[in-house]
Design an enzyme around this catalytic site. Sequence first.
Site, PDB file in Angstrom:
ATOM      1  N   CYS A 100       0.858  -1.190   0.000  1.00 36.51           N
ATOM      2  CA  CYS A 100       0.000   0.000   0.000  1.00 36.51           C
ATOM      3  C   CYS A 100       0.890   1.234   0.000  1.00 36.51           C
ATOM      4  O   CYS A 100       1.726   1.395   0.876  1.00 36.51           O
ATOM      5  CB  CYS A 100      -0.876  -0.015   1.245  1.00 36.51           C
ATOM      6  SG  CYS A 100      -1.718   1.539   1.543  1.00 36.51           S
ATOM      7  N   CYS A 104      -3.637   7.401  -1.792  1.00 35.64           N
ATOM      8  CA  CYS A 104      -4.906   7.448  -2.534  1.00 35.64           C
ATOM      9  C   CYS A 104      -6.069   7.916  -1.670  1.00 35.64           C
ATOM     10  O   CYS A 104      -6.989   8.548  -2.188  1.00 35.64           O
ATOM     11  CB  CYS A 104      -5.209   6.080  -3.114  1.00 35.64           C
ATOM     12  SG  CYS A 104      -3.755   5.077  -3.283  1.00 35.64           S
ATOM     13  N   THR A 191      -4.560   4.780   7.108  1.00 43.59           N
ATOM     14  CA  THR A 191      -3.460   4.433   6.210  1.00 43.59           C
ATOM     15  C   THR A 191      -2.525   5.627   6.011  1.00 43.59           C
ATOM     16  O   THR A 191      -2.967   6.698   5.613  1.00 43.59           O
ATOM     17  CB  THR A 191      -4.050   4.004   4.847  1.00 43.59           C
ATOM     18  OG1 THR A 191      -4.848   2.846   5.053  1.00 43.59           O
ATOM     19  CG2 THR A 191      -2.966   3.696   3.841  1.00 43.59           C
ATOM     20  N   GLU A 257      -0.958   1.441   9.099  1.00 39.93           N
ATOM     21  CA  GLU A 257      -2.176   2.083   9.579  1.00 39.93           C
ATOM     22  C   GLU A 257      -1.951   2.504  11.018  1.00 39.93           C
ATOM     23  O   GLU A 257      -1.059   1.963  11.699  1.00 39.93           O
ATOM     24  CB  GLU A 257      -3.386   1.128   9.517  1.00 39.93           C
ATOM     25  CG  GLU A 257      -4.106   1.117   8.179  1.00 39.93           C
ATOM     26  CD  GLU A 257      -3.384   0.338   7.092  1.00 39.93           C
ATOM     27  OE1 GLU A 257      -2.594  -0.570   7.444  1.00 39.93           O
ATOM     28  OE2 GLU A 257      -3.575   0.628   5.898  1.00 39.93           O
ATOM     29  N   HIS A 292     -12.868   5.768  -3.861  1.00 35.32           N
ATOM     30  CA  HIS A 292     -11.834   4.925  -3.262  1.00 35.32           C
ATOM     31  C   HIS A 292     -11.947   3.466  -3.721  1.00 35.32           C
ATOM     32  O   HIS A 292     -10.953   2.746  -3.740  1.00 35.32           O
ATOM     33  CB  HIS A 292     -11.902   5.010  -1.735  1.00 35.32           C
ATOM     34  CG  HIS A 292     -10.610   4.636  -1.079  1.00 35.32           C
ATOM     35  ND1 HIS A 292      -9.381   5.073  -1.525  1.00 35.32           N
ATOM     36  CD2 HIS A 292     -10.338   3.839  -0.016  1.00 35.32           C
ATOM     37  CE1 HIS A 292      -8.430   4.567  -0.770  1.00 35.32           C
ATOM     38  NE2 HIS A 292      -8.968   3.807   0.151  1.00 35.32           N
ATOM     39  N   TYR A 296      -8.644   0.560  -5.604  1.00 34.68           N
ATOM     40  CA  TYR A 296      -8.124  -0.772  -5.288  1.00 34.68           C
ATOM     41  C   TYR A 296      -7.602  -1.520  -6.505  1.00 34.68           C
ATOM     42  O   TYR A 296      -7.242  -2.696  -6.414  1.00 34.68           O
ATOM     43  CB  TYR A 296      -9.170  -1.565  -4.496  1.00 34.68           C
ATOM     44  CG  TYR A 296      -9.118  -1.181  -3.033  1.00 34.68           C
ATOM     45  CD1 TYR A 296      -9.327   0.141  -2.657  1.00 34.68           C
ATOM     46  CD2 TYR A 296      -8.803  -2.093  -2.045  1.00 34.68           C
ATOM     47  CE1 TYR A 296      -9.228   0.534  -1.337  1.00 34.68           C
ATOM     48  CE2 TYR A 296      -8.710  -1.710  -0.717  1.00 34.68           C
ATOM     49  CZ  TYR A 296      -8.925  -0.398  -0.373  1.00 34.68           C
ATOM     50  OH  TYR A 296      -8.811  -0.010   0.938  1.00 34.68           O
ATOM     51  N   CYS A 298      -4.886  -0.899  -7.160  1.00 30.66           N
ATOM     52  CA  CYS A 298      -3.570  -1.165  -6.557  1.00 30.66           C
ATOM     53  C   CYS A 298      -3.402  -2.661  -6.311  1.00 30.66           C
ATOM     54  O   CYS A 298      -2.307  -3.202  -6.445  1.00 30.66           O
ATOM     55  CB  CYS A 298      -3.398  -0.385  -5.264  1.00 30.66           C
ATOM     56  SG  CYS A 298      -4.496  -0.910  -3.917  1.00 30.66           S
ATOM     57  N   GLU A 446      -7.189  -5.629   4.084  1.00 30.34           N
ATOM     58  CA  GLU A 446      -7.605  -4.322   3.577  1.00 30.34           C
ATOM     59  C   GLU A 446      -8.475  -4.481   2.332  1.00 30.34           C
ATOM     60  O   GLU A 446      -9.373  -3.674   2.089  1.00 30.34           O
ATOM     61  CB  GLU A 446      -6.410  -3.428   3.292  1.00 30.34           C
ATOM     62  CG  GLU A 446      -6.894  -2.002   3.110  1.00 30.34           C
ATOM     63  CD  GLU A 446      -5.812  -1.019   2.763  1.00 30.34           C
ATOM     64  OE1 GLU A 446      -4.736  -1.449   2.314  1.00 30.34           O
ATOM     65  OE2 GLU A 446      -6.064   0.170   2.931  1.00 30.34           O
TER      66      GLU A 446
END
Length: 482
Positions: A100, A104, A191, A257, A292, A296, A298, A446
């Site tokens: 991560c 974002c 995060t 986090e 959001h 993901y 990602c 996550e």
Amino acid sequence: MAMKTGAQYIESLRKLNLNLYMFGEKVESPVDHPIIIPSMNAVAMTYDLALDPLHEDLMTVTSSLTGEKINLFNHVFSSNKDLVQKVKRQRMLGQKMACCFQRCVGQDSFNAVYATSYEIDQAYGTDYQKNFIEYLKYVQAEDLVVDGAMTDVKGDRGLSPSKQVDPDLYLRVVERREDGIVVNGCKAHQTGIVNSHEVLVMPTVAMKPEDRDYAVCFSVPSDTPGITLIYGRQSCDTRKMEEGDIDVGNSQFGGHEALIVFDHVFVPKERIFLNGETDFVGMLVERFSGHHRPSYACKAGVGDVLIGAAALAADYNGVPKASHIKDKLIEMTYLNENIYATALACSYEGFETPSGAYLIDLLLANVCKQNVTRFPYEIARLAEDIAGGLMVTQPAEKDLRNPKIGPYIEKYLKGVDSVPTENRMRIMRLIENLTLGTGAVGYRTESMHGAGSPQAQRVMINRFANLDYKKKLAKNIAKIPD
Ligand code: SF4
Ligand code: FE
């Protein structure tokens, strides 16, 4: 000011006076802490790649506010092209770092707040969007990292914010002053907060008029007096404090986090973007989570790394040609591309909001995130299947380096003869990292809960399913009068 290099970004973090705790102790210099450094490296990479001619097409954009070249992470999306660029960037960064990279949440909050504050101002004659535009210009000019903070700790999930026994379980305004407000509360799972210059706070659920004190959106520097950060533990985190780099699996990069506690934190009025307009909270939450969810993509990038690691494990184990291995790699690829495809689809189908900012297609974004709550688990399962049990039973790097027992490990943990044992151990540890270790925080849990748990997407999918329209279609074809 020009965009910063990764090194300049790290220097700027050094100037922050964060009130951070980890393992029950205050962390005096977060930028030098071995557990934090990999996550800081990941954010620094988002700066360096923006200055790299090879990657500037995905990493930078012309600001719609100032006309300057800026990092895409600090941009308000002005077209479908921008939305698509974000998704492609997400995958590329996931591929490069297998973790991560944290920025974002900030970008998705900017877009939700920009579009929603415009509509609040239209309805109530407030100045929230003006405040926000000034703020975002500052963020762009200074090339800052802003952590978007939405998730409250929520206490009893069956009670609304104002009905909780402890009134601070959702962040709230405790004092209204001429020059601003004072807030109390706690945001969870935040995060990248330790690597952020600023925090942008938003409410977490739609609210009723009696929840007015909880309907608040603002930003403050992350080292504002009254803010305490408490670092989240990750499975295998202390391996980052050991010598060597094999056992940690991904020694360069990671995510983190933390809890953010707000204890009587003052917010100046020019940094307030919503204050009591409960009827707009639902819109803000929906737009943030809408943006959001395709972020993901990602995970498709991290998935590429995991698929590659599984394929290498098969090579090193000497079974790359086994038909069941090939089929598992095909299945992993199929699942991974489904995540990417839906992230792209909701971006191509995005539309302009009244503010001029673009929003993704909400149905497809929720389908994307629903895929993310499932597919990485199956990809991880198949990677573990292909890797074999050694990914969780192999000895430590220190054993490999020990002159007495190292040769045993070299000899007996060898797979195909042409591949050094150390390489095989490295791939096993990488698979372990992504499926069970520090990397699994981002790749697995996550994926389940970040940007909303599965049920949150199912509620939205139901809302946009348009069953009446579909019934009409069926009646038409079946020749049933309406
Ligand atoms: Fe960005 Fe992905 Fe990390 Fe969320 S999980 S902050 S989308 S990199
Ligand atoms: Fe997230």
